[in-house]
Design a protein around this motif. Structure first.
Motif, PDB file in Angstrom:
ATOM      1  N   LYS A   1       0.820  -1.205   0.000  1.00  0.00           N
ATOM      2  CA  LYS A   1       0.000   0.000   0.000  1.00  0.00           C
ATOM      3  C   LYS A   1       0.858   1.260   0.000  1.00  0.00           C
ATOM      4  N   LYS A   2       0.238   2.339  -0.431  1.00  0.00           N
ATOM      5  CA  LYS A   2       0.818   3.668  -0.260  1.00  0.00           C
ATOM      6  C   LYS A   2       0.437   4.146   1.139  1.00  0.00           C
ATOM      7  N   GLU A   3       1.446   4.506   1.927  1.00  0.00           N
ATOM      8  CA  GLU A   3       1.203   4.870   3.322  1.00  0.00           C
ATOM      9  C   GLU A   3       1.607   6.310   3.609  1.00  0.00           C
ATOM     10  N   GLY A   4       1.538   7.139   2.558  1.00  0.00           N
ATOM     11  CA  GLY A   4       1.733   8.573   2.769  1.00  0.00           C
ATOM     12  C   GLY A   4       3.067   9.134   2.331  1.00  0.00           C
ATOM     13  N   TRP A   5       4.033   8.253   1.971  1.00  0.00           N
ATOM     14  CA  TRP A   5       5.335   8.774   1.566  1.00  0.00           C
ATOM     15  C   TRP A   5       5.286   9.276   0.127  1.00  0.00           C
ATOM     16  N   GLN A   6       5.874  10.438  -0.080  1.00  0.00           N
ATOM     17  CA  GLN A   6       5.898  11.055  -1.409  1.00  0.00           C
ATOM     18  C   GLN A   6       7.330  11.468  -1.744  1.00  0.00           C
TER      19      GLN A   6
ATOM     20  N   PRO B   1      16.379  14.233   4.845  1.00  0.00           N
ATOM     21  CA  PRO B   1      16.537  13.546   6.133  1.00  0.00           C
ATOM     22  C   PRO B   1      15.479  12.481   6.406  1.00  0.00           C
ATOM     23  N   ASP B   2      14.258  12.669   5.904  1.00  0.00           N
ATOM     24  CA  ASP B   2      13.213  11.674   6.143  1.00  0.00           C
ATOM     25  C   ASP B   2      13.480  10.367   5.392  1.00  0.00           C
ATOM     26  N   LEU B   3      14.423  10.398   4.446  1.00  0.00           N
ATOM     27  CA  LEU B   3      14.741   9.209   3.665  1.00  0.00           C
ATOM     28  C   LEU B   3      15.848   8.375   4.322  1.00  0.00           C
ATOM     29  N   GLN B   4      16.477   8.923   5.363  1.00  0.00           N
ATOM     30  CA  GLN B   4      17.564   8.222   6.030  1.00  0.00           C
ATOM     31  C   GLN B   4      17.102   6.847   6.539  1.00  0.00           C
ATOM     32  N   GLY B   5      17.950   5.836   6.286  1.00  0.00           N
ATOM     33  CA  GLY B   5      17.654   4.488   6.789  1.00  0.00           C
ATOM     34  C   GLY B   5      16.650   3.714   5.975  1.00  0.00           C
ATOM     35  N   LYS B   6      16.233   4.267   4.852  1.00  0.00           N
ATOM     36  CA  LYS B   6      15.234   3.583   4.034  1.00  0.00           C
ATOM     37  C   LYS B   6      15.883   3.017   2.770  1.00  0.00           C
ATOM     38  N   TYR B   7      15.540   1.774   2.468  1.00  0.00           N
ATOM     39  CA  TYR B   7      15.992   1.114   1.245  1.00  0.00           C
ATOM     40  C   TYR B   7      14.959   1.393   0.171  1.00  0.00           C
TER      41      TYR B   7
ATOM     42  N   ALA C   1      13.343   3.225 -20.775  1.00  0.00           N
ATOM     43  CA  ALA C   1      12.408   3.398 -21.889  1.00  0.00           C
ATOM     44  C   ALA C   1      12.698   4.673 -22.677  1.00  0.00           C
ATOM     45  N   ASP C   2      13.050   5.745 -21.961  1.00  0.00           N
ATOM     46  CA  ASP C   2      13.297   7.017 -22.646  1.00  0.00           C
ATOM     47  C   ASP C   2      14.668   7.610 -22.326  1.00  0.00           C
ATOM     48  N   GLY C   3      15.474   6.928 -21.484  1.00  0.00           N
ATOM     49  CA  GLY C   3      16.817   7.395 -21.183  1.00  0.00           C
ATOM     50  C   GLY C   3      16.881   8.628 -20.307  1.00  0.00           C
ATOM     51  N   LYS C   4      15.819   8.927 -19.556  1.00  0.00           N
ATOM     52  CA  LYS C   4      15.796  10.143 -18.750  1.00  0.00           C
ATOM     53  C   LYS C   4      16.392   9.900 -17.361  1.00  0.00           C
ATOM     54  N   LEU C   5      17.070  10.925 -16.883  1.00  0.00           N
ATOM     55  CA  LEU C   5      17.700  10.896 -15.569  1.00  0.00           C
ATOM     56  C   LEU C   5      17.043  11.952 -14.677  1.00  0.00           C
ATOM     57  N   TYR C   6      16.683  11.521 -13.457  1.00  0.00           N
ATOM     58  CA  TYR C   6      16.041  12.405 -12.496  1.00  0.00           C
ATOM     59  C   TYR C   6      16.823  12.389 -11.185  1.00  0.00           C
ATOM     60  N   GLN C   7      16.783  13.488 -10.465  1.00  0.00           N
ATOM     61  CA  GLN C   7      17.358  13.535  -9.122  1.00  0.00           C
ATOM     62  C   GLN C   7      16.233  13.594  -8.098  1.00  0.00           C
ATOM     63  N   VAL C   8      16.411  12.872  -6.985  1.00  0.00           N
ATOM     64  CA  VAL C   8      15.464  12.952  -5.878  1.00  0.00           C
ATOM     65  C   VAL C   8      15.742  14.247  -5.129  1.00  0.00           C
ATOM     66  N   VAL C   9      14.788  15.163  -5.135  1.00  0.00           N
ATOM     67  CA  VAL C   9      14.990  16.485  -4.528  1.00  0.00           C
ATOM     68  C   VAL C   9      14.064  16.710  -3.337  1.00  0.00           C
ATOM     69  N   GLY C  10      13.257  15.717  -3.004  1.00  0.00           N
ATOM     70  CA  GLY C  10      12.388  15.860  -1.845  1.00  0.00           C
ATOM     71  C   GLY C  10      11.783  14.531  -1.447  1.00  0.00           C
ATOM     72  N   PHE C  11      11.574  14.358  -0.151  1.00  0.00           N
ATOM     73  CA  PHE C  11      10.933  13.135   0.342  1.00  0.00           C
ATOM     74  C   PHE C  11      10.277  13.460   1.674  1.00  0.00           C
ATOM     75  N   SER C  12       8.977  13.223   1.764  1.00  0.00           N
ATOM     76  CA  SER C  12       8.255  13.571   2.991  1.00  0.00           C
ATOM     77  C   SER C  12       6.925  12.833   3.020  1.00  0.00           C
ATOM     78  N   ARG C  13       6.282  12.894   4.175  1.00  0.00           N
ATOM     79  CA  ARG C  13       4.923  12.358   4.282  1.00  0.00           C
ATOM     80  C   ARG C  13       3.927  13.420   3.857  1.00  0.00           C
ATOM     81  N   LYS C  14       2.917  12.980   3.121  1.00  0.00           N
ATOM     82  CA  LYS C  14       1.859  13.898   2.717  1.00  0.00           C
ATOM     83  C   LYS C  14       1.042  14.322   3.935  1.00  0.00           C
ATOM     84  N   ALA C  15       0.631  15.558   3.952  1.00  0.00           N
ATOM     85  CA  ALA C  15      -0.230  16.034   5.033  1.00  0.00           C
ATOM     86  C   ALA C  15      -1.593  15.375   4.926  1.00  0.00           C
ATOM     87  N   LYS C  16      -2.126  14.913   6.037  1.00  0.00           N
ATOM     88  CA  LYS C  16      -3.442  14.261   6.031  1.00  0.00           C
ATOM     89  C   LYS C  16      -4.547  15.308   6.025  1.00  0.00           C
TER      90      LYS C  16
END
Length: 577
Positions: free
Chosen positions: A152-157, A489-495, A562-577
């Protein structure tokens, strides 16, 4: 079904002869008479082996579906249309193919180069090899839904920012078969990315600069028929700043040279994987000026499940026993599903194993590399034991990484039921071809079915995954990393890892990676350039094939073949409920 017109996609080498023919879904009885002419059947066999055998056989599902009852249960006219141009049939709204596309999330490329008589020859060969329905008895007692709990999706974006697009190396999707990202540590860290087509790039200010083109160095190099063939992996020696040594794996034509690891002559060799050491004259200048030295080569039954990973433990320090030792992930080469499970079920072969060698040593059988004394079988007395084996029992160990707390993490792409992550341990046996995840599989029968573990199994016989998911959720684990950067920082320790086929991005907590348990998996919602996104929808009907990479400052990246595109992860957080 589609919001945009279909465009050409998939490399011709991605040979999906019949796009996921799930025969049991269709109450169709074909009455067509297929020729039994010997010359036509011989031609059909030749065409089948060249165009179809990488994904299909007559035993069970593989990359593509089993063809054991294709011509007896499906209409000949429909089969001919699908072989000729499956994308066109799908775009027409064909109900059968649409349903299968929704189930399997991909479609095979068109084979418009095949003439009508050639397609008929292929079908005649397939018809000759149809199996009896009695094989269904082998499914008695099978587990129909191995892992019923849904991810399931549990709020991480996760927020991604587009950076650049790799140079096109193929006329159809995948447009650039970018496969691995690696940082070369030094006075100034440098980022390199490989393309399976044979090119190693250095990324400089998001520009793709050719560092090494193996196609020019090795005339027997091949990158067809796709399926991870080509430039499989690369790794820089930990002492690169002193010795200038780069290592690669790549594929060559069958019998290009005598293999160091081979099986009985009666079994076909489709291609060879080669490990090469490259001495770079001036590492500060690209393209590199190189001189290559072959370490070893290995024969493969089919193009699938080859040598997709070589790596050094990044946590090892100079003076450690582990320092400078290279790990090499080698799959079963499709041996099991093609009827030769004996090739990959013991330490007497290099297949289905992670090897560990000292590339600077000389005590191997061919004298070109070393076997570390710390290897679990280094002191084996049997002459048939492959002393290079560190651990074994994998179908396709396509990625090997280390967590910051020292765990060796090995992803293994499964057959038709389970995708898994394993904790690397010297001498461990992870079960293939007798186990798939925490389930029994029959390597001499229907390998598309799994069964419960026996109650009386000895506790130490096999080592089971620390994380797994079934094919309700995805078809092929793409590997990943435990985040070690500082920007998120919210991504620390996550695989963080991906599924190759449907493009989903997942996470699990590194703290939960403990032998004897299966870590909890969550799906991550994606936002690309401030817009909600889904890799499957972006690339449909092509397979998105996303992969995770680590770049400068240990920050995380995502790239899509599929398209050869490269992206950088620039944010990671829980969505506001």
């Amino acid at each position: 079904m589609f919001q945009k017109p279909l465009t050409p996609f998939f490399k011709k080498s991605f040979y999906w002869l019949f796009f996921a023919i799930s025969l049991s879904q269709w109450n169709v009885f074909a009455q067509t008479s297929y020729t039994t002419d010997a010359k036509t059947l011989a031609k059909g066999q030749q065409l089948f082996q060249a165009n179809c055998s990488t994904c299909h056989n007559f035993l069970q599902k593989g990359i593509g579906p089993s063809l054991e009852r294709a011509t007896t249960e499906l209409p000949a006219d429909w089969l001919k249309k699908v072989i000729h141009n499956a994308p066109e049939v799908l775009a027409s709204g064909d109900a059968r193919l649409t349903k299968l596309f929704e189930d399997y999330k991909q479609v095979m490329p068109p084979f418009t180069q095949l003439k009508g008589a050639e397609i008929e020859a292929i079908l005649a060969f397939i018809h000759k090899n149809q199996k009896e329905l009695a094989r269904d008895k082998e499914a008695v007692g099978a587990v129909l839904d191995p892992l019923p709990e849904k991810i399931k999706k549990e709020g991480w974006q996760m927020q991604l920012r587009y950076l650049s697009t790799a140079p096109v190396t193929g006329p159809k999707a995948p447009l650039a078969r970018i496969n691995k990202m690696l940082v070369l540590k030094g006075q100034k860290d440098r980022v390199f990315v490989s393309d399976l087509q044979g090119i190693l790039y250095e990324l400089i200010n998001n520009q793709w600069n050719v560092a090494l083109d193996i196609r020019k160095e090795r005339p027997q190099f091949i990158s067809s028929p796709g399926l991870a063939t080509g430039l499989g992996s690369f790794a820089f020696h930990p002492d690169f700043s002193k010795n200038g040594l780069l290592y690669t794996t790549h594929t060559e034509k069958a019998n290009s040279a005598l293999a160091d690891f081979r099986y009985a002559d009666s079994i076909k060799v489709t291609l060879q994987w080669v490990v090469t050491e490259w001495k770079i004259a001036n590492s500060g200048t690209i393209p590199f000026a190189v001189k290559g030295r072959e370490l070893f080569r290995i024969n493969m039954v089919s193009p699938i499940h080859g040598m997709q990973e070589i790596t050094f433990n990044p946590l090892a320090k100079a003076g450690d026993k582990e320092y400078g030792l290279m790990y090499i992930g080698i799959g079963d080469g499709g041996a099991s599903e093609n009827g030769f499970p004996h090739i990959c079920n013991s330490t007497n072969g290099a297949w289905s194993s992670v090897l560990r060698i000292d590339p600077l040593g000389k005590n191997s059988r061919n004298g070109r590399y070393g076997i570390p004394e710390s290897n679990p079988y280094a002191n084996a007395t049997s002459p048939s034991t492959v002393k290079e084996v560190f651990c074994r029992g994998f179908r396709n160990p396509n990625r090997i990484t280390w967590s910051p707390d020292g765990k060796m993490l090995i992803t293994d792409i499964g057959q038709t039921n389970i995708e898994e992550l394993n904790l690397g341990k010297a001498g461990a046996d992870y079960g293939w071809p007798d186990r798939e995840g925490t389930f029994v599989i029959n390597p001499r029968g229907r390998m598309d079915k799994v069964f419960p573990l026996p109650a009386n199994e000895p506790p130490q016989k096999y080592t089971y995954p620390i994380m797994q998911y079934d094919h309700d959720e995805g078809k092929a684990i793409g590997g990943g990393f435990v985040y070690q950067g500082k920007a998120n920082p919210d991504l620390q320790g996550k695989y963080v890892f991906t599924d190759i086929n449907n493009g989903r991005v997942f996470l699990a907590e590194n703290a939960q990676f403990v032998q004897g348990r299966s870590a909890h998996i969550q799906e991550i919602e994606l936002v690309i350039d401030n817009q909600p996104a889904d890799f499957f929808q972006l690339h449909s009907p092509a397979k998105p094939d996303p992969h995770i990479g680590v770049g400068l400052d240990n920050e995380m990246y995502v790239f899509t073949k599929a398209d050869g595109k490269l992206y950088q992860v620039v944010g990671f957080s829980r969505k506001a409920k």
